[in-house]
Design a protein around this motif. Structure first.
Motif, PDB file in Angstrom:
ATOM      1  N   ASP A 174       7.290   8.490   4.560  1.00 32.27           N
ATOM      2  CA  ASP A 174       8.191   7.433   4.102  1.00 32.27           C
ATOM      3  C   ASP A 174       7.466   6.369   3.293  1.00 32.27           C
ATOM      4  OD1 ASP A 174      10.763   8.179   5.022  1.00 32.27           O
ATOM      5  OD2 ASP A 174      10.152   7.734   7.065  1.00 32.27           O
ATOM      6  N   TYR A 175       6.161   6.223   3.522  1.00 38.70           N
ATOM      7  CA  TYR A 175       5.408   5.224   2.767  1.00 38.70           C
ATOM      8  C   TYR A 175       5.365   5.571   1.283  1.00 38.70           C
ATOM      9  CZ  TYR A 175       3.059   1.307   5.093  1.00 38.70           C
ATOM     10  OH  TYR A 175       2.764   0.093   5.651  1.00 38.70           O
ATOM     11  N   ARG A 176       5.500   6.854   0.978  1.00 39.68           N
ATOM     12  CA  ARG A 176       5.494   7.232  -0.428  1.00 39.68           C
ATOM     13  C   ARG A 176       6.719   6.693  -1.167  1.00 39.68           C
ATOM     14  NH1 ARG A 176       2.087  11.418  -2.283  1.00 39.68           N
ATOM     15  NH2 ARG A 176       0.045  10.953  -1.417  1.00 39.68           N
ATOM     16  N   ARG A 177       7.727   6.233  -0.407  1.00 37.77           N
ATOM     17  CA  ARG A 177       8.884   5.614  -1.044  1.00 37.77           C
ATOM     18  C   ARG A 177       8.480   4.336  -1.773  1.00 37.77           C
ATOM     19  NH1 ARG A 177      13.688   8.566  -1.444  1.00 37.77           N
ATOM     20  NH2 ARG A 177      13.728  10.021   0.304  1.00 37.77           N
ATOM     21  N   VAL A 178       7.310   3.819  -1.445  1.00 36.52           N
ATOM     22  CA  VAL A 178       6.815   2.638  -2.159  1.00 36.52           C
ATOM     23  C   VAL A 178       6.742   2.931  -3.652  1.00 36.52           C
ATOM     24  CG1 VAL A 178       4.838   1.102  -2.461  1.00 36.52           C
ATOM     25  CG2 VAL A 178       5.566   1.759  -0.160  1.00 36.52           C
ATOM     26  N   SER A 179       6.424   4.181  -3.987  1.00 33.29           N
ATOM     27  CA  SER A 179       6.345   4.526  -5.414  1.00 33.29           C
ATOM     28  C   SER A 179       7.695   4.357  -6.100  1.00 33.29           C
ATOM     29  CB  SER A 179       5.841   5.966  -5.585  1.00 33.29           C
ATOM     30  OG  SER A 179       6.779   6.892  -5.075  1.00 33.29           O
ATOM     31  N   ASP A 180       8.801   4.614  -5.356  1.00 39.00           N
ATOM     32  CA  ASP A 180      10.129   4.403  -5.931  1.00 39.00           C
ATOM     33  C   ASP A 180      10.337   2.919  -6.252  1.00 39.00           C
ATOM     34  OD1 ASP A 180      10.533   7.074  -5.497  1.00 39.00           O
ATOM     35  OD2 ASP A 180      11.723   6.799  -3.670  1.00 39.00           O
ATOM     36  N   VAL A 181       9.863   2.074  -5.329  1.00 40.33           N
ATOM     37  CA  VAL A 181       9.989   0.635  -5.568  1.00 40.33           C
ATOM     38  C   VAL A 181       9.168   0.236  -6.782  1.00 40.33           C
ATOM     39  CG1 VAL A 181       9.634  -1.660  -4.584  1.00 40.33           C
ATOM     40  CG2 VAL A 181      10.388   0.217  -3.118  1.00 40.33           C
ATOM     41  N   LEU A 182       7.960   0.780  -6.889  1.00 44.98           N
ATOM     42  CA  LEU A 182       7.119   0.474  -8.045  1.00 44.98           C
ATOM     43  C   LEU A 182       7.825   0.826  -9.351  1.00 44.98           C
ATOM     44  CD1 LEU A 182       3.629   1.709  -6.778  1.00 44.98           C
ATOM     45  CD2 LEU A 182       4.338  -0.659  -7.129  1.00 44.98           C
ATOM     46  N   GLN A 183       8.515   1.963  -9.348  1.00 49.85           N
ATOM     47  CA  GLN A 183       9.202   2.402 -10.564  1.00 49.85           C
ATOM     48  C   GLN A 183      10.330   1.438 -10.944  1.00 49.85           C
ATOM     49  OE1 GLN A 183       8.354   4.803 -12.514  1.00 49.85           O
ATOM     50  NE2 GLN A 183       6.903   5.964 -11.279  1.00 49.85           N
ATOM     51  N   ARG A 184      10.934   0.780  -9.930  1.00 48.73           N
ATOM     52  CA  ARG A 184      12.083  -0.082 -10.184  1.00 48.73           C
ATOM     53  C   ARG A 184      11.672  -1.530 -10.432  1.00 48.73           C
ATOM     54  NH1 ARG A 184      15.938   2.037  -5.288  1.00 48.73           N
ATOM     55  NH2 ARG A 184      17.502   0.673  -6.199  1.00 48.73           N
ATOM     56  N   LEU A 185      10.391  -1.821 -10.311  1.00 47.82           N
ATOM     57  CA  LEU A 185       9.919  -3.184 -10.498  1.00 47.82           C
ATOM     58  C   LEU A 185      10.000  -3.608 -11.961  1.00 47.82           C
ATOM     59  CD1 LEU A 185       6.650  -3.401  -8.374  1.00 47.82           C
ATOM     60  CD2 LEU A 185       8.813  -4.547  -7.913  1.00 47.82           C
ATOM     61  N   ASN A 186      10.133  -4.901 -12.150  1.00 46.74           N
ATOM     62  CA  ASN A 186       9.827  -5.486 -13.440  1.00 46.74           C
ATOM     63  C   ASN A 186       8.351  -5.188 -13.713  1.00 46.74           C
ATOM     64  OD1 ASN A 186       8.839  -7.390 -15.374  1.00 46.74           O
ATOM     65  ND2 ASN A 186      10.577  -8.728 -14.941  1.00 46.74           N
ATOM     66  N   PRO A 187       7.991  -4.663 -14.859  1.00 43.56           N
ATOM     67  CA  PRO A 187       6.576  -4.304 -15.103  1.00 43.56           C
ATOM     68  C   PRO A 187       5.602  -5.442 -14.879  1.00 43.56           C
ATOM     69  CG  PRO A 187       7.988  -3.483 -16.861  1.00 43.56           C
ATOM     70  CD  PRO A 187       8.854  -4.367 -16.004  1.00 43.56           C
ATOM     71  N   ASP A 188       6.078  -6.679 -14.975  1.00 43.28           N
ATOM     72  CA  ASP A 188       5.186  -7.821 -14.799  1.00 43.28           C
ATOM     73  C   ASP A 188       4.936  -8.158 -13.330  1.00 43.28           C
ATOM     74  OD1 ASP A 188       4.831  -8.151 -17.488  1.00 43.28           O
ATOM     75  OD2 ASP A 188       6.338  -9.719 -17.710  1.00 43.28           O
ATOM     76  N   THR A 189       5.657  -7.533 -12.407  1.00 48.92           N
ATOM     77  CA  THR A 189       5.527  -7.887 -10.994  1.00 48.92           C
ATOM     78  C   THR A 189       4.154  -7.490 -10.461  1.00 48.92           C
ATOM     79  OG1 THR A 189       7.893  -7.542 -10.650  1.00 48.92           O
ATOM     80  CG2 THR A 189       6.492  -7.582  -8.689  1.00 48.92           C
ATOM     81  N   PRO A 190       3.395  -8.428  -9.884  1.00 50.54           N
ATOM     82  CA  PRO A 190       2.105  -8.062  -9.295  1.00 50.54           C
ATOM     83  C   PRO A 190       2.294  -7.306  -7.979  1.00 50.54           C
ATOM     84  CG  PRO A 190       2.528 -10.407  -9.015  1.00 50.54           C
ATOM     85  CD  PRO A 190       3.656  -9.880  -9.843  1.00 50.54           C
ATOM     86  N   VAL A 191       1.305  -6.489  -7.639  1.00 52.41           N
ATOM     87  CA  VAL A 191       1.357  -5.656  -6.435  1.00 52.41           C
ATOM     88  C   VAL A 191       0.050  -5.835  -5.673  1.00 52.41           C
ATOM     89  CG1 VAL A 191       1.616  -3.329  -5.499  1.00 52.41           C
ATOM     90  CG2 VAL A 191       2.825  -3.966  -7.599  1.00 52.41           C
ATOM     91  N   LEU A 192       0.181  -6.065  -4.348  1.00 55.04           N
ATOM     92  CA  LEU A 192      -0.973  -6.185  -3.461  1.00 55.04           C
ATOM     93  C   LEU A 192      -0.879  -5.112  -2.386  1.00 55.04           C
ATOM     94  CD1 LEU A 192      -3.410  -7.699  -2.106  1.00 55.04           C
ATOM     95  CD2 LEU A 192      -1.681  -9.069  -0.895  1.00 55.04           C
ATOM     96  N   ALA A 193      -1.963  -4.393  -2.149  1.00 63.51           N
ATOM     97  CA  ALA A 193      -2.053  -3.446  -1.042  1.00 63.51           C
ATOM     98  C   ALA A 193      -3.205  -3.878  -0.145  1.00 63.51           C
ATOM     99  CB  ALA A 193      -2.279  -2.027  -1.556  1.00 63.51           C
ATOM    100  N   THR A 194      -2.994  -3.809   1.175  1.00 60.41           N
ATOM    101  CA  THR A 194      -4.031  -4.243   2.111  1.00 60.41           C
ATOM    102  C   THR A 194      -4.229  -3.214   3.216  1.00 60.41           C
ATOM    103  OG1 THR A 194      -2.550  -5.397   3.654  1.00 60.41           O
ATOM    104  CG2 THR A 194      -3.312  -6.631   1.738  1.00 60.41           C
TER     105      THR A 194
END
Length: 717
Positions: A174-194
């Protein structure tokens, strides 16, 4: 407030906001570390991709609270945090409030609040929304929430990001669904992974996924900030050469004197419950403990987490369900009864302790019995091509209006429900299946098994198991070995662990007291393991599907030995090494099981029938004979012709195994006359599936038995 020297990488106005946030979280005068400043400064810029790999307790959440506060002050949208556990979400909501931010969470425990929260999101009044990866996979959530936020997310945070990678120790499809969110983001949106638990390979994989935005195409470079992973507050120790039963007794002996409160990790749900029962039986209310597993309802898990946090229990005896995200800064000890299959997962779990205190114990009690669990985990998430094809075939006619449900697919394929759910999620990651409102459908995309990739994953997991073997042997400094498994360039001998010191710390013994071992064995052997009957026929090769009719169903039964019960380990080895009459201790224990069980009988058994489902006819027959003698029961024999080895039977699907037992066992005329109108005690040697009990029990009911009470000697898993 003017910027401090540590925040010179931020503009004065941004540094003032960051100082305000960290002061609220950590106290007046607290400032961000240099790497924290670097991360926050980067996340203030468009298109940033940042991966923070730092030890537990370093302050990764402070980065996204500070960055959120700055971005919200500058007009950015809501921060979306993808977080793995409800316990973390509750902690984070409270932390956000201290930082002056409004945080909300949408999860299974607050459904009644969803409408209010979603309205606030649409109005832009929520600073931070925390969701689980499973929520991202929910079609309703995607339609109502993600669509509303599309293009308006101010910052995306992926917490415990190692779970995005199937090279990691806790991969979740289910964590791979994060990629779907990335695709729907405004390209300018910053992303942090920890994360605190990513080696070089996992770090590279997660960084690449952030860089490509889940599309597989090159994108913004990912800023990776890795720090040293050694924990000076942790004193690592290994207490080796204990039997499984002695490990339980060691915990019982030591819990009263271990400092503060803590966590005792067990490898299985059954172990967590059995060890809890042993501690309670010996210490009573003087040492309060509770079992914590993924099978608990969310409200109960929350209650237990709070009880540990408030020191109302000495320890939670937990599976890995209590891991990522749980925050109790003064946790005094973590004890492992059995080694996790990976040094990375072990580091993650012991990292719960000693965050805000100078000293905490991390004790591992390994056993040779752990190897079987490691072998299981090495392949548990790897798809089996034949099973995938069977699942996809069963979904051939599924449509959006009439989707396939997990329950229906379980019955159609003969696969266990958990396996069906896992494969559906993995196939969704590959774009082959899709979850819709009421079930699952195929997308039409073809599926192929990536042999090279999965062979590599299994190989990595087995090498990690070898590292854990080296850890349990004390091959070298324990902290250094954990650091090396995470590719920490600063790995070095710690000087504190039991290997560096050459001895266990004061207060830790090499072995439990003999009287404790005896007491624990007595307690555990006196526990009852209820055998819940199967409710549904499997369909497929068996032919019949749907609910088992009441006049063909067996009663709830009992199992003498559940799984790898430590109190029976030696007896199980003796019984199933060769087919011979049962040892006296097993005969006596079966009598005691019946004595406790009789309070639940609707009618007393009148006749005993033996079923050697695992091929141990002498063992099964001797138990049935003994119980018949002691209980003054009649005896009847079945006609059995299986024609396959026990291992061959265990490898069958549910429907194939049920069909085998239907065809292999019958109730001959003499036995049918003997059981007619009577309650049957069905004695079975061993089974993992319970299909022999279910099918043969139905045959006995069809022959006229009024009821069938199953007694299973060994409930395998």
């Amino acid at each position: 407030m003017p910027p401090t020297a540590a925040t010179s990488a931020l503009t004065p106005s941004r540094a003032a906001v960051a100082d305000r946030v960290i002061g609220a979280l950590a106290g007046p005068g607290a400032t961000l570390r240099d790497d924290q400043v670097t991360a926050v400064a980067a996340l203030c810029e468009p298109r940033a991709r940042v991966l923070v790999v730092q030890a537990t307790g370093w302050g990764k959440s402070a980065v996204y609270w500070a960055a959120t506060a700055i971005r919200r002050d500058e007009g950015a949208g809501t921060t979306l945090v993808v977080s793995p556990l409800l316990s973390l979400m509750r902690d984070q909501v409270a932390a956000a409030a201290r930082a002056g931010l409004r945080a909300e969470t949408l999860n299974s425990s607050n459904v009644e609040e969803w409408s209010r929260i979603e309205e606030a999101l649409r109005a832009g009044d929520v600073d931070v929304l925390l969701v689980s990866p499973e929520r991202l996979a929910n079609p309703g959530f995607g339609r109502r929430v993600l669509d509303a936020l599309a293009g308006r997310i101010g910052l995306l945070v992926v917490d415990e990001a190692h779970a995005v990678s199937d090279w990691g120790h806790d991969f979740r499809p289910d964590y791979r669904r994060v990629s779907d969110v990335l695709q729907r983001l405004n390209p300018d949106t910053p992303v942090l992974a920890t994360t605190a638990t990513a080696n070089a390979r996992v770090t590279e994989d997660v960084a690449a996924q952030l860089r490509s935005g889940g599309s597989g195409e090159p994108g913004e470079e990912t800023l990776v900030l890795r720090g040293p992973l050694a924990r000076s507050s942790l004193e690592l120790s290994v207490v080796d050469r204990l039997s499984p039963l002695e490990r339980y007794a060691w915990v019982v002996d030591h819990l009263p004197t271990l400092p503060g409160s803590g966590i005792v990790y067990a490898l299985t749900v059954a172990d967590a419950h059995r060890l809890t029962a042993a501690v309670r039986a010996v210490h009573g209310d003087a040492v309060p403990v509770a079992a914590y597993t993924g099978q608990l309802e969310a409200a109960e898990r929350e209650r237990l987490e709070d009880a540990l946090r408030d020191n109302r229990v000495k320890a939670l005896v937990a599976t890995s369900a209590l891991g990522m995200g749980y925050d109790k800064p003064d946790l005094g000890f973590v004890v492992h009864v059995g080694a996790p299959p990976s040094p990375v997962s072990y580091y993650q779990q012991v990292g719960r302790a000693g965050r805000a205190i100078d000293h905490a114990h991390a004790v591992l009690l390994p056993s040779g019995a752990d190897d079987g669990v490691w072998d299981y985990f090495a392949t548990a998430t790897i798809p089996v091509p034949a099973q995938v094809e069977r699942l996809l075939e069963a979904m051939a006619d599924a449509t959006v209006d009439a989707p396939a449900t997990v329950v229906a697919l379980e019955a159609e394929t003969g696969l266990r429900r958990g396996r069906v759910e896992l494969m559906l999620k993995q196939l969704a990651v590959d774009g082959v299946t899709e979850r819709v409102e009421r079930g699952w459908v195929r997308t039409g995309a073809a599926w192929s098994y990536d042999q090279e990739h999965y062979d590599g994953v299994v190989g990595v997991r087995r090498r990690e198991a070898d590292i854990m073997r080296a850890y349990t042997r004390g091959a070298r400094c324990l902290m250094q070995l954990l650091q090396e498994s995470l590719d920490d360039p600063q790995a070095a001998p710690c000087g504190r662990c039991s290997v560096c010191r050459g001895t266990l710390p004061d207060g830790l013994a090499e072995a439990p007291q003999p009287e404790t071992v005896r007491a624990v064995a007595t307690v555990l052997r006196g526990e009852d393991h209820v055998l819940e009957p199967r409710k549904m026929w499997p369909g497929g090769a068996f032919g019949t599907r749907g609910r088992i009719a009441p006049d063909r169903a067996v009663e709830p039964g009992r199992a003498l030995v559940h799984a790898d019960a430590p109190e029976w380990r030696e007896a199980v080895r003796e019984m199933f090494d060769r087919d011979a009459p049962a040892p006296q201790e097993v005969l006596d224990a079966c009598v005691q099981v019946l004595a406790r069980w009789k309070a639940d009988w609707r009618s007393r058994p009148e006749i005993a029938v033996a079923l050697p489902a695992a091929g141990f006819a002498a063992l099964t027959g001797s138990i049935a004979d003994h119980l018949a003698t002691v209980g003054r029961l009649d005896r009847a024999e079945l006609a059995t012709d299986v024609g396959r080895s026990a291992q061959e039977v265990r490898d069958l699907t549910s429907s194939d195994e049920a069909a085998l037992w239907r065809d292999a066992v019958s109730v001959p005329g003499e036995a049918a006359s003997a059981v007619a109108g009577r309650t049957v005690l069905l004695v079975v040697d061993a089974s993992a599936s319970q299909w022999p009990i279910t099918v043969v029990g139905a045959a006995l009911r069809a022959a006229g038995a009024a009821a069938v009470l199953p007694l299973l000697v060994h409930r395998r898993v």
